[in-house]
Write a protein that holds these residues in place. Sequence first.
Motif, PDB file in Angstrom:
ATOM      1  N   LEU A 110      -8.272  25.255   6.733  1.00 43.44           N
ATOM      2  CA  LEU A 110      -8.080  23.738   6.347  1.00 43.44           C
ATOM      3  C   LEU A 110      -7.124  23.273   7.677  1.00 43.44           C
ATOM      4  CD1 LEU A 110      -8.908  21.837   4.395  1.00 43.44           C
ATOM      5  CD2 LEU A 110      -6.513  22.136   3.365  1.00 43.44           C
ATOM      6  N   VAL A 111      -6.029  23.993   7.973  1.00 38.42           N
ATOM      7  CA  VAL A 111      -5.021  23.291   9.111  1.00 38.42           C
ATOM      8  C   VAL A 111      -5.784  23.259  10.356  1.00 38.42           C
ATOM      9  CG1 VAL A 111      -2.831  23.877   9.981  1.00 38.42           C
ATOM     10  CG2 VAL A 111      -3.238  23.841   7.569  1.00 38.42           C
ATOM     11  N   THR A 112      -6.645  24.390  10.643  1.00 41.43           N
ATOM     12  CA  THR A 112      -7.450  24.589  11.814  1.00 41.43           C
ATOM     13  C   THR A 112      -8.241  23.490  12.022  1.00 41.43           C
ATOM     14  OG1 THR A 112      -7.039  26.927  11.593  1.00 41.43           O
ATOM     15  CG2 THR A 112      -8.821  26.179  13.209  1.00 41.43           C
ATOM     16  N   LEU A 113      -9.009  23.389  10.831  1.00 41.29           N
ATOM     17  CA  LEU A 113     -10.348  22.191  10.868  1.00 41.29           C
ATOM     18  C   LEU A 113      -9.494  20.850  11.167  1.00 41.29           C
ATOM     19  CD1 LEU A 113     -13.317  22.536  10.002  1.00 41.29           C
ATOM     20  CD2 LEU A 113     -12.546  21.691   7.766  1.00 41.29           C
ATOM     21  N   ARG A 114      -8.573  20.617  10.468  1.00 39.81           N
ATOM     22  CA  ARG A 114      -7.874  19.312  10.426  1.00 39.81           C
ATOM     23  C   ARG A 114      -6.596  19.189  11.693  1.00 39.81           C
ATOM     24  NH1 ARG A 114      -9.132  16.436   5.716  1.00 39.81           N
ATOM     25  NH2 ARG A 114      -8.337  14.588   6.949  1.00 39.81           N
ATOM     26  N   LYS A 115      -6.638  19.919  12.753  1.00 42.27           N
ATOM     27  CA  LYS A 115      -5.702  20.231  13.466  1.00 42.27           C
ATOM     28  C   LYS A 115      -5.388  19.010  14.322  1.00 42.27           C
ATOM     29  CE  LYS A 115      -8.173  22.437  17.273  1.00 42.27           C
ATOM     30  NZ  LYS A 115      -8.440  23.454  17.960  1.00 42.27           N
ATOM     31  N   LYS A 116      -6.236  18.044  14.627  1.00 45.74           N
ATOM     32  CA  LYS A 116      -6.045  16.789  15.196  1.00 45.74           C
ATOM     33  C   LYS A 116      -5.209  15.781  14.378  1.00 45.74           C
ATOM     34  CE  LYS A 116      -9.578  16.830  18.869  1.00 45.74           C
ATOM     35  NZ  LYS A 116     -10.511  17.490  18.569  1.00 45.74           N
ATOM     36  N   GLU A 117      -5.587  15.759  13.042  1.00 45.99           N
ATOM     37  CA  GLU A 117      -4.878  14.852  12.226  1.00 45.99           C
ATOM     38  C   GLU A 117      -3.606  15.209  11.782  1.00 45.99           C
ATOM     39  OE1 GLU A 117      -8.241  15.856  11.653  1.00 45.99           O
ATOM     40  OE2 GLU A 117      -8.920  14.549  10.148  1.00 45.99           O
ATOM     41  N   TRP A 118      -3.676  16.634  11.319  1.00 48.39           N
ATOM     42  CA  TRP A 118      -2.442  17.186  10.741  1.00 48.39           C
ATOM     43  C   TRP A 118      -1.603  18.076  11.807  1.00 48.39           C
ATOM     44  CZ3 TRP A 118      -5.282  19.417   5.677  1.00 48.39           C
ATOM     45  CH2 TRP A 118      -5.820  18.447   5.091  1.00 48.39           C
ATOM     46  N   THR A 119      -1.007  17.342  12.579  1.00 47.51           N
ATOM     47  CA  THR A 119      -0.533  17.903  13.885  1.00 47.51           C
ATOM     48  C   THR A 119       0.754  18.772  13.452  1.00 47.51           C
ATOM     49  OG1 THR A 119       0.549  15.876  14.381  1.00 47.51           O
ATOM     50  CG2 THR A 119      -1.415  16.345  15.592  1.00 47.51           C
ATOM     51  N   TYR A 120       1.558  18.336  12.340  1.00 47.57           N
ATOM     52  CA  TYR A 120       2.748  18.865  12.268  1.00 47.57           C
ATOM     53  C   TYR A 120       2.255  20.139  11.485  1.00 47.57           C
ATOM     54  CZ  TYR A 120       6.511  20.604   9.655  1.00 47.57           C
ATOM     55  OH  TYR A 120       7.505  21.681   9.052  1.00 47.57           O
ATOM     56  N   GLU A 121       1.417  20.347  10.693  1.00 49.65           N
ATOM     57  CA  GLU A 121       1.112  21.500   9.817  1.00 49.65           C
ATOM     58  C   GLU A 121       0.283  22.410  11.019  1.00 49.65           C
ATOM     59  OE1 GLU A 121      -1.389  20.425   6.517  1.00 49.65           O
ATOM     60  OE2 GLU A 121       0.687  20.040   5.469  1.00 49.65           O
ATOM     61  N   HIS A 122      -0.531  22.008  11.874  1.00 47.47           N
ATOM     62  CA  HIS A 122      -0.977  23.000  12.842  1.00 47.47           C
ATOM     63  C   HIS A 122       0.031  23.674  13.747  1.00 47.47           C
ATOM     64  CE1 HIS A 122      -3.508  24.124  16.398  1.00 47.47           C
ATOM     65  NE2 HIS A 122      -4.264  24.422  15.368  1.00 47.47           N
ATOM     66  N   GLU A 123       1.061  22.675  14.185  1.00 49.40           N
ATOM     67  CA  GLU A 123       1.963  23.289  15.052  1.00 49.40           C
ATOM     68  C   GLU A 123       2.906  24.385  14.174  1.00 49.40           C
ATOM     69  OE1 GLU A 123       2.769  23.165  18.014  1.00 49.40           O
ATOM     70  OE2 GLU A 123       0.989  22.238  18.267  1.00 49.40           O
ATOM     71  N   TYR A 124       2.988  23.948  12.920  1.00 47.12           N
ATOM     72  CA  TYR A 124       3.921  24.996  11.954  1.00 47.12           C
ATOM     73  C   TYR A 124       3.275  26.138  11.927  1.00 47.12           C
ATOM     74  CZ  TYR A 124       6.380  26.644   7.896  1.00 47.12           C
ATOM     75  OH  TYR A 124       6.885  27.533   7.020  1.00 47.12           O
ATOM     76  N   TRP A 125       1.978  26.262  11.642  1.00 46.57           N
ATOM     77  CA  TRP A 125       1.102  27.706  11.399  1.00 46.57           C
ATOM     78  C   TRP A 125       1.206  28.500  13.046  1.00 46.57           C
ATOM     79  CZ3 TRP A 125      -2.187  30.304   7.945  1.00 46.57           C
ATOM     80  CH2 TRP A 125      -2.138  29.658   6.861  1.00 46.57           C
ATOM     81  N   LYS A 126       0.917  27.513  14.224  1.00 50.39           N
ATOM     82  CA  LYS A 126       1.171  28.192  15.592  1.00 50.39           C
ATOM     83  C   LYS A 126       2.216  28.419  15.728  1.00 50.39           C
ATOM     84  CE  LYS A 126      -0.120  25.712  19.426  1.00 50.39           C
ATOM     85  NZ  LYS A 126      -0.805  24.915  20.046  1.00 50.39           N
ATOM     86  N   SER A 127       3.602  27.912  15.325  1.00 52.96           N
ATOM     87  CA  SER A 127       4.870  28.443  15.697  1.00 52.96           C
ATOM     88  C   SER A 127       5.077  29.732  15.188  1.00 52.96           C
ATOM     89  CB  SER A 127       5.918  27.240  15.440  1.00 52.96           C
ATOM     90  OG  SER A 127       5.950  27.065  14.102  1.00 52.96           O
ATOM     91  N   LEU A 128       4.510  29.954  13.928  1.00 50.80           N
ATOM     92  CA  LEU A 128       4.683  31.065  13.156  1.00 50.80           C
ATOM     93  C   LEU A 128       3.933  32.311  13.777  1.00 50.80           C
ATOM     94  CD1 LEU A 128       5.581  30.009   9.520  1.00 50.80           C
ATOM     95  CD2 LEU A 128       7.225  30.584  11.426  1.00 50.80           C
ATOM     96  N   GLY A 129       3.222  32.125  14.707  1.00 46.09           N
ATOM     97  CA  GLY A 129       2.193  33.093  15.279  1.00 46.09           C
ATOM     98  C   GLY A 129       0.934  33.466  14.383  1.00 46.09           C
ATOM     99  N   ARG A 130       0.967  32.655  13.576  1.00 47.63           N
ATOM    100  CA  ARG A 130      -0.249  32.857  12.496  1.00 47.63           C
ATOM    101  C   ARG A 130      -1.490  32.407  12.919  1.00 47.63           C
ATOM    102  NH1 ARG A 130       2.071  29.364   7.510  1.00 47.63           N
ATOM    103  NH2 ARG A 130       3.598  30.823   6.571  1.00 47.63           N
TER     104      ARG A 130
END
Length: 225
Positions: free
Chosen positions: A204-224
């Motif tokens: 979901l977070v990957t699919l909505r990465k353009k709108e849900w920028t905080y959540e996408h960055e959060y997942w990325k920052s944890l190396g997930r």
Amino acid sequence: MDVKIVAVLGSPHGMKGATGALLNRLTQSAVAAGADVKTFNLAEMTVKPCHACDACHRTGQCSITDDFATLKSALLAADGIVLASPNYISSVSAQMKAVLDRCCGPLHCQSMAGKYGVAVVTSGGGESEEVERYILRFLQNMGCWTVGSVGAEARHLADAGARAERLNAAASLGAQLVATIRARKTFPEQENMHRAFYDRMKMLVTLRKKEWTYEHEYWKSLGRL
Ligand SMILES: Cc1cc2nc3c(=O)[nH]c(=O)nc-3n(C[C@H](O)[C@H](O)[C@H](O)COP(=O)(O)O)c2cc1C
């Protein structure tokens, strides 16, 4: 080890009600086992319903200014979470539902994963178990290990023997929660559910990465990702 437990009570009757009585016994027992317990009584707080603005997904911050911010910080810092609600029409109270809905950001981020949760439910005529299952499912979706639940119906609480038995069950669950946290126990039978929900949030977070920028960055920052 210092065990931190946060309890949330969703009855408008607060600690004076049936749910408060059951929760009180559980938390007393957790304190006796050495835990640091903080109870949030929603009857004395303002937690408004989510209005679906998506700000939490975009910015990590809720756009509503009320007591949820304090509760969210406490939940994020806790090892154990106790959610206590009366059965209202086969679900949790509106006060508790507002808290669950406002946890949508942490749900997407799976930021409460690895914590331990229990449910406390009382009901007038029955069906406590259905509501216990609902709360446990919420906790599992959050990535928490669920340790158990305790429920009581009005007929149990009106009878001295049955009331004592239910209060003892609440006390046992409180002690079990603390022991489980101390042992950092995991529950292999819950792993598939955790994994499936985690994968769903990742998608979901990957699919909505353009709108849900905080959540996408959060997942990325944890190396997930
Ligand atoms: C709006 C409302 C809805 C309720 N719905 C149910 C229900 O569906 N099933 C049930 O068994 N009891 C129901 N009850 C009864 C409560 O679950 C029960 O009295 C509970 O123990 C109250 O807990 P409290 O004293 O902590 O507020 C309802 C009560 C209210 C006020």
